[in-house]
Design an enzyme around this catalytic site. Structure first.
Site, PDB file in Angstrom:
ATOM      1  N   THR A 187      11.077 -23.318   6.091  1.00 45.85           N
ATOM      2  CA  THR A 187      10.570 -24.606   6.596  1.00 45.85           C
ATOM      3  C   THR A 187      11.312 -25.783   5.748  1.00 45.85           C
ATOM      4  O   THR A 187      12.288 -25.428   4.742  1.00 45.85           O
ATOM      5  CB  THR A 187       9.048 -24.545   5.906  1.00 45.85           C
ATOM      6  OG1 THR A 187       9.022 -24.585   4.594  1.00 45.85           O
ATOM      7  CG2 THR A 187       8.144 -23.409   6.477  1.00 45.85           C
ATOM      8  N   PRO A 188      11.138 -26.986   5.956  1.00 43.06           N
ATOM      9  CA  PRO A 188      11.856 -28.134   5.639  1.00 43.06           C
ATOM     10  C   PRO A 188      11.265 -28.387   4.130  1.00 43.06           C
ATOM     11  O   PRO A 188      12.172 -29.045   3.307  1.00 43.06           O
ATOM     12  CB  PRO A 188      11.396 -29.263   6.372  1.00 43.06           C
ATOM     13  CG  PRO A 188      11.099 -28.634   7.770  1.00 43.06           C
ATOM     14  CD  PRO A 188      10.372 -27.383   7.357  1.00 43.06           C
ATOM     15  N   TYR A 238       1.864 -24.773  -8.502  1.00 46.40           N
ATOM     16  CA  TYR A 238       1.889 -24.657  -7.014  1.00 46.40           C
ATOM     17  C   TYR A 238       1.156 -23.302  -6.853  1.00 46.40           C
ATOM     18  O   TYR A 238       0.026 -23.032  -6.305  1.00 46.40           O
ATOM     19  CB  TYR A 238       3.113 -24.203  -6.638  1.00 46.40           C
ATOM     20  CG  TYR A 238       3.274 -23.964  -5.177  1.00 46.40           C
ATOM     21  CD1 TYR A 238       3.155 -24.867  -4.168  1.00 46.40           C
ATOM     22  CD2 TYR A 238       3.621 -22.368  -4.934  1.00 46.40           C
ATOM     23  CE1 TYR A 238       2.893 -24.522  -2.479  1.00 46.40           C
ATOM     24  CE2 TYR A 238       3.499 -22.086  -3.481  1.00 46.40           C
ATOM     25  CZ  TYR A 238       3.313 -23.269  -2.427  1.00 46.40           C
ATOM     26  OH  TYR A 238       3.317 -22.617  -1.046  1.00 46.40           O
ATOM     27  N   GLY A 254       7.428 -27.760  10.163  1.00 45.72           N
ATOM     28  CA  GLY A 254       7.262 -26.421   9.540  1.00 45.72           C
ATOM     29  C   GLY A 254       6.090 -25.524  10.024  1.00 45.72           C
ATOM     30  O   GLY A 254       5.803 -25.391  11.173  1.00 45.72           O
ATOM     31  N   ILE A 255       5.136 -24.960   9.195  1.00 41.56           N
ATOM     32  CA  ILE A 255       3.934 -24.067   9.759  1.00 41.56           C
ATOM     33  C   ILE A 255       3.113 -24.923  10.386  1.00 41.56           C
ATOM     34  O   ILE A 255       2.717 -24.562  11.622  1.00 41.56           O
ATOM     35  CB  ILE A 255       3.265 -23.329   8.566  1.00 41.56           C
ATOM     36  CG1 ILE A 255       4.547 -22.480   7.837  1.00 41.56           C
ATOM     37  CG2 ILE A 255       2.075 -22.778   9.157  1.00 41.56           C
ATOM     38  CD1 ILE A 255       3.842 -21.799   6.368  1.00 41.56           C
ATOM     39  N   LYS A 299      -2.664 -22.487  -5.249  1.00 41.01           N
ATOM     40  CA  LYS A 299      -2.446 -21.489  -4.130  1.00 41.01           C
ATOM     41  C   LYS A 299      -3.677 -20.302  -4.377  1.00 41.01           C
ATOM     42  O   LYS A 299      -4.400 -19.821  -3.609  1.00 41.01           O
ATOM     43  CB  LYS A 299      -1.376 -21.094  -3.783  1.00 41.01           C
ATOM     44  CG  LYS A 299      -0.534 -22.267  -3.202  1.00 41.01           C
ATOM     45  CD  LYS A 299      -1.091 -22.789  -1.614  1.00 41.01           C
ATOM     46  CE  LYS A 299      -0.103 -23.504  -1.054  1.00 41.01           C
ATOM     47  NZ  LYS A 299      -0.623 -24.098   0.111  1.00 41.01           N
ATOM     48  N   ASN A 358      -3.230 -26.983   6.295  1.00 38.79           N
ATOM     49  CA  ASN A 358      -2.071 -26.421   6.187  1.00 38.79           C
ATOM     50  C   ASN A 358      -1.230 -27.298   5.001  1.00 38.79           C
ATOM     51  O   ASN A 358      -0.249 -26.867   4.557  1.00 38.79           O
ATOM     52  CB  ASN A 358      -1.104 -26.273   7.570  1.00 38.79           C
ATOM     53  CG  ASN A 358       0.260 -26.173   7.233  1.00 38.79           C
ATOM     54  OD1 ASN A 358       0.886 -25.108   6.672  1.00 38.79           O
ATOM     55  ND2 ASN A 358       1.116 -27.277   7.539  1.00 38.79           N
TER      56      ASN A 358
END
Length: 263
Positions: free
Chosen positions: A194-195, A157, A19-20, A161, A92
């Site tokens: 992303t995965p 989540y 991903g990122i 964040k 990340n």
């Protein structure tokens, strides 16, 4: 033309196996940095590092559980022993959880907070320690548009964040008082292909109901004004800017990359 936006710098990227994180590690290496790629999945980190070396750039890898402080210290020692410095740290690594508040148990809540927020705290701590031994540097913490805009079913989540956002601002003010100067900024991606999404419970069912993966991505992006999700490489370019000397006067900032989702 030789790419050199971060030439001479040593960068550490967590969650670099996919991903990122993977896209960021490759982008930094292509622009001249030596890159330490780490991930909870050591094999995936090693694969990214090998991909970078096959392109002719410098990279090493090791397994890292971002919630383990001893592993952060060991990782910093390894990088400094190998390359004598640390200039860029990209926090990340993260996990997601789609669960209502009443269905979520305390262990699930704590796991998300531990990885997404405690991991950023530890990374920032050891990033500052390492950079103070050298010429300073840049810490980039990956938050999320979910830290700006509430979403039902994503309380753990989103809370983690949002915590990354304010913690990063506090860290930026502290780091600005040190010599050498260390900058701390956040990037806040919206939906990114992303995965992580494919690991979400029910993904295969959702994909089948939508008529395929491309159709599902399109459906998921309907609330995004630009009507698509970002590619990991687009987020990596924003991180590259914050890692480079082009952003020397940028600290405590939030770079939102969400296709207009929070506008």
């Amino acid at each position: 033309m030789t790419k050199s936006r971060v030439a001479g710098k040593v960068a550490w990227v967590t969650g670099g196996g996919s991903g990122i994180g993977r896209a960021t590690a490759i982008a930094l290496a292509q622009e001249g940095a030596k890159v330490a790629v780490t991930d909870i999945d050591g094999e995936k980190a090693a694969k990214t590092a090998q991909e970078i070396r096959e392109k002719g750039y410098l990279a090493l890898s090791f397994q890292l559980d971002v919630t383990d402080e001893n592993q952060w210290q060991q990782g910093l020692d390894l990088i400094v022993a190998q390359w004598s410095q640390l200039d860029v740290l990209v926090n990340n690594a993260g996990i997601s959880l789609a669960q209502s508040i009443t269905d979520m148990n305390l262990a699930q809540w704590r796991q998300v907070i531990s990885v997404n927020l405690d991991g950023v705290f530890l990374g920032t701590k050891y990033g500052i320690i390492g950079m103070k031994q050298g010429k300073g540097g840049s810490i980039i913490n990956v938050s999320s548009a979910s830290g700006l805009k509430a979403t039902p079913g994503a309380s753990a989540y989103a809370t983690s964040k949002a915590g990354v956002r304010l913690f990063s601002k506090c860290a930026a003010l502290e780091a600005a008082q040190t010599e050498p100067r260390i900058r701390v900024n956040t990037v806040l991606p919206g939906g990114v292909m992303t995965p992580m999404w494919s690991r979400m419970e029910g993904w295969e069912t959702f994909k089948s109901q939508a008529g395929g993966e491309a159709e599902l991505w399109e459906k998921l992006a309907q609330d995004t004004p630009l009507k698509r999700f970002a590619h990991p490489e687009e987020i990596a370019l924003a991180i590259l800017y914050l890692a480079s000397d082009e952003s020397q006067f940028v600290t405590g900032a939030e770079l939102v990359i969400d296709g207009g989702f929070t506008a």
